[in-house]
Structures are given as C-alpha cells and as structure tokens.
Design an enzyme around this catalytic site. Structure first.
Site, mmCIF file in Angstrom:
data_model
loop_
_atom_site.group_PDB
_atom_site.id
_atom_site.type_symbol
_atom_site.label_atom_id
_atom_site.label_comp_id
_atom_site.label_asym_id
_atom_site.label_seq_id
_atom_site.Cartn_x
_atom_site.Cartn_y
_atom_site.Cartn_z
ATOM 1 N N LEU A 192 -30.809 -8.240 65.680
ATOM 2 C CA LEU A 192 -31.095 -8.520 64.405
ATOM 3 C C LEU A 192 -32.246 -7.889 63.461
ATOM 4 C CD1 LEU A 192 -30.751 -12.336 65.364
ATOM 5 C CD2 LEU A 192 -28.998 -10.699 64.320
ATOM 6 N N GLY A 204 -30.074 -9.825 74.834
ATOM 7 C CA GLY A 204 -31.691 -9.931 74.712
ATOM 8 C C GLY A 204 -32.203 -11.150 73.874
ATOM 9 N N GLY A 205 -33.911 -11.487 73.206
ATOM 10 C CA GLY A 205 -33.845 -12.127 72.004
ATOM 11 C C GLY A 205 -33.387 -12.370 71.204
ATOM 12 N N ASP A 206 -33.099 -10.942 70.760
ATOM 13 C CA ASP A 206 -32.672 -10.506 69.360
ATOM 14 C C ASP A 206 -31.501 -9.556 69.170
ATOM 15 O OD1 ASP A 206 -34.306 -9.012 69.151
ATOM 16 O OD2 ASP A 206 -35.125 -9.205 67.561
ATOM 17 N N GLU A 207 -31.054 -9.937 70.520
ATOM 18 C CA GLU A 207 -29.751 -9.022 70.414
ATOM 19 C C GLU A 207 -28.448 -9.047 71.197
ATOM 20 O OE1 GLU A 207 -30.325 -5.325 72.945
ATOM 21 O OE2 GLU A 207 -32.074 -5.647 73.144
#
Lengths: 198, 345
Positions: free
Chosen positions: B213, B253-256
């Site tokens: 993102l 991942g957090g924003d992956e």
C-alpha cells in the site's frame, strides 16, 4: 458425572496398569485421547463405558474394580487429608460420613458424591446405606473405608452388600480403633497442596 | 448497660476449671487488676504453659480494635467484642468476648477466645490438633475449606495452563489473519509450496502478485489505527473481489499483501488485474466522515517466465518489481524479470 470422578478413575487406571491399558480404554470407550479434565462435566454413560472397558481389559469383576478405585481414592494425598478432617479417630470418621455431601458441597458445590446414611450403629458395628451416581457405589465406598481404616490405624471388617430390594449397603465392624500406628495427619497443610496430575 | 442489681437474681453456674477448659479451651480468667488467674488448655499451650498464671495480661497480649472502647476492670466490659494480638507472635490475632465475674466484676473477667483469620498459621506455628479446638469452633471446617480450596485451585491452575498451551499452539497453527480474514504468511507459504510441488512434469502457470500500500502510514498517523484497520479491511475486500475462485489472497505484513493467481500465463491479464486493483484502492474509503486516501504499488512474477520455478526466487523477483513500481512513482504495476533479484537477499 463430574470430571473429578472421571479423572480419578483415569489416574487410577494409568497409575496402576500403565499408559497402554489406559490407551486401550480410551479407544474402547471412545474418549478424547487427552482423557478427562477434572473441572468439567461429562455424561454419566461415559463413566460407565470406561468401567466396562477396564473390566474387560483387566478381567476383573465390577465389585473388585470399584473397591480398588475406592481404595486408590483414599490414598490420593489431598483427598486423604480432606477425608481425615472428618474426625480425630476412625470411629469419629465413620460417624461423620453422613456429612460427606455437605463437606463436599462446601468445597465444590457442583460435585455429587455418594450419600451415606447410618442405618444402624451398634457399638462398633455400622451399617451404611449408600446412594450414588452409579451402580456399585457401595463397593467404591467399601474400598475407600478400608483404606481409611488403614490410614487411621484402625482394625475393621468392611464389606459391601445390598438389601433384598436392591439398596446398596456397606457394613463396617470396627474391632479396634487403635490397632496400628496409622499415617500421620498434621492439621497444618505441609506446604501448598500441589495439583494432582495424572 | 443495665444494672444487674435491679434484675431478679439469676441462677449461678459453678463449674471446675477443668470443665470450663473443656468447654472453652481458649478461656482466660483475669482478676480485676488484669493478672492472669487461669487459662484453658489450648491457650496455656500457646502462651507457653501454666507459668503464665500470676503474670499480667499486658505482658502477653496487645489490644487490637477494642482499645478505644476499653473501660474499667482492666480493659473489658460485658459482651464487648475483643481483638487481641499475641506479643510473642505478632502474626497471630485472637478474637472473643468477655464477661464480668462476681458483683460488678469484683472477681475479674472471663474471656473466651478463638483464632482469627490467621488460623492456619497458628495451627502450624503451635502444632495444634483437633483436640485443641472446641467442637463448637468452626476451626476444623475452616482448615478443611482452606485445603479444599487449594486443591481445587491447583486443578484449575493446571487446567488453565493446559488451555493456555492449547491456545498458543492454535495461534501458531493459525492460517488466517485475524483482522482481514485473509490467509496469513504461513498459509501463503504452505499454499505456494503445495502449488510448486504439485507441478512435476507439467508446465506451471501461476502468478505471484505482490501488493504494497502507498500512503498507508499517512492514514494511520493522521486518523489513527482504527482508520488504518478500516482501510486494511477495505483493501482485503478489493483484493478478494478481484481475485478469482481458487486464488490465494494473503496479508503478509502490516500493509503488504500477496496473491497467488492460478492458471495464468498471459502477462497482460495479470497486469490488467493489478491495474484494476490499484484504481479501486485509490477510491477513498471513509472513516468518521474523513476520506482515507491510499494507493498501491504492485510487482508481478509469472511462473511461465521460469525454466524451473522456485518460490523464493519468484517472491524475491516480485518484490524487486514492486520496488520498481515504487521508484517510478507508486500506484503502478511492474512485471518482474526472472532472476532480477538475488533470492538469497
């Protein structure tokens, strides 16, 4: 049936006859491989299936198996101590047995234990009527009372029986209260009570 | 306090000290000056034997709560609740009540005592037995309860530990990201290796689509984590809708995010899919009336571009392509060149 009772039967079978026998019983009775949890409830027929499987595997009559279970229970240390709170000597212990359900309720309100009522007490002779959650409960109590007589160092003859109309009885003839040394019972708990693990 | 002199005479009870001690094993008889004149057998044991007779009350006891209310006849008055501490064992307290003996206490007071809340400590410290307690005392029941409680707590603690272990291993084995409901890294890796191992003798045709993102941190920083969570759920919905049945969509991942898109060999098809995703991600979603504006950068690796597709190499190449997208201004899709990245990095 309360998980504590099922767990006690499980521990009895595993301690005395080994893990292989217990695995056999688990399979035969269709239990969860992890066995019983002490603080849960189970259907009554689960206990019956365990007993049937154990009787088959050990080739023991029901009464003998149940007496052995009762004797085993009285040797589980936290339970032995709790039972010894019933009285200073074996006579007092016997006389306090009608308080057993009340005492149990104080500790665990949802644990149903056998109900004993003294039908006749004549000198050293007691006849208890036993009502409990499974057929043969008088044999469990007979085994337990015998083991407790040893624990107190008393000499007694104890037999399960039943009335003509099928009510279960335990007959106790207390011959001598101070026959042997008995096991020690110090009112003060020796350290913290450890959880009884299988 | 009613004046006993005005009441009709009550019958007197006379009993021996032995009988009294049997009835009240922790009785204490003080004369009007506060000197101990008699003790019950259990109290004698606690105070160190009958030698205490003739010694002053104050040598052995300290008054607790009742001190402020203390009156004549030493410290006591009829019927008042008493709270005493043992001077020799400051951890042990006793409670009880006192009655005056004789006319207006001229014979002193009789005090009946019992253990307070430190019963178990007292039993241990003084080696007391059942015979040391009056049958009317609930001491035995209290001791019994304390042990029963300890045993039950022990069982519960063991059960809790087993449940905690089970919870941990369930977490370790979990395959889902709790926030978005997408597959997690573990599930994705399992699915990728399953896909690769099932390919023997067949030309593999799948794509790895790596989505990162853009501007997500700005949303989190300006609108807070709750807004961030809303965005992530929105992204998950977009990716799930753009993927086809059987594809794997994972949050890694957090924003992956990574998609495993099956049965595809045409790069244009996957690039178009990626562009559709980006244009939908760029439509703002709203949190508390505020628009959350993000975009996405995408890197794509196609298995047909490899002679021998290797999961780690394809992931590294997709990742490298993703960074090309980022470098070239974000919000775009880049197709990986096989072997572009060093897979060991």
């Amino acid at each position: 049936m309360h998980g504590l009772i099922n767990k006690a039967v499980q521990t009895f079978l595993r301690d005395n006859y080994g893990a292989a026998l217990w695995r056999h019983v688990v399979q035969e009775a269709g239990l969860d491989p992890n066995g019983f949890e002490a603080m849960m409830h189970y259907d009554d027929d689960v206990t019956e299936r365990v007993l049937q499987a154990a009787m088959g595997a050990l080739d023991k009559p029901r009464v003998v198996l149940l007496e052995d279970i009762g004797a085993y229970l009285a040797r589980v240390e936290p339970l032995r101590r709790l039972l010894r709170f019933g009285g200073a000597d074996y006579w007092e212990f016997l006389a306090s047995l009608d308080e057993l359900p009340g005492r149990t309720r104080m500790a665990l309100p949802d644990l149903e234990v056998p109900r004993l009522s003294v039908n006749a007490a004549n000198g050293g002779r007691f006849t208890f009527e036993v009502e409990g959650p499974l057929p043969g409960v008088s044999a469990v109590m007979a085994g337990l009372l015998r083991a407790m007589a040893d624990d107190y160092g008393a000499l007694a003859l104890i037999e399960p029986s039943e009335t003509a109309d099928g009510r279960e009885l335990v007959q106790v003839a207390l011959l001598e209260t101070d026959y042997a040394e008995g096991r020690s019972f110090d009112l003060a708990m020796p350290g913290a009570v450890e959880a009884h693990h299988a | 306090m009613p004046d006993s002199g005005s009441l009709p005479p009550q019958p007197l009870i006379a009993m021996s000290a032995g009988a009294l001690g049997q009835l009240m094993p922790m009785a204490l008889w003080l004369d009007p000056r506060g000197t101990i004149r008699g003790v019950g057998p259990t109290l004698a044991r606690i105070l160190g034997g009958r030698a205490v007779i003739g010694t002053p009350f104050d040598v052995h006891f300290r008054l607790g709560r009742a001190r402020a209310r203390a009156q004549e006849t030493g410290h006591f008055s009829n019927g008042r609740r008493l709270h005493l501490w043992l001077r020799a064992n400051p951890g042990v307290s006793l409670r009880g009540s006192a009655v005056e003996l004789g006319y207006r206490g001229e014979e002193g007071v009789l005090v009946n005592l019992t253990f307070g809340i430190q019963l178990a400590e007292a039993v241990r410290g003084f080696g007391l037995t059942e015979a040391d307690f009056s049958p009317c005392d609930l001491a035995m029941e209290l001791l019994y309860l304390q042990e029963a409680k300890a045993a039950v707590l022990g069982e519960l603690r063991a059960l809790n530990m087993r449940l905690e272990d089970a919870r941990r291993s369930a977490l370790d084995q979990a395959l889902t990201d709790p926030l978005t409901g997408l597959a997690n890294r573990r599930a994705f890796d399992l699915e990728l290796s399953r896909t690769l191992s099932g390919l023997e003798g067949r030309r593999p045709s799948f794509a790895l689509v790596h989505v990162d993102l853009d501007h997500f941190k700005a949303v989190n920083d300006s609108l807070g984590h709750a807004a961030g969570d809303i965005v992530l759920e929105y992204v998950a919905r977009v990716l799930r809708e753009e993927a086809r049945r059987g594809d794997v969509v994972a949050r890694v991942g957090g924003d992956e995010f990574i998609l495993l898109v099956r049965e595809v060999s045409d790069p244009e098809f996957v690039l178009a899919m990626g562009r559709r995703m980006i244009s939908r991600l760029e439509q703002p979603c709203f949190y508390a009336g505020e628009p959350c504006r993000i975009s996405g950068s995408i890197g794509i690796a196609l298995s047909v571009d490899y002679v021998e597709p290797d999961g780690a190499q394809m992931l590294a190449d997709a990742d490298a392509a993703l960074y090309v997208s980022k470098r070239e201004g974000r919000g775009r899709c880049t197709l990986a060149k096989p072997g572009q990245a060093d897979s060991s990095g």
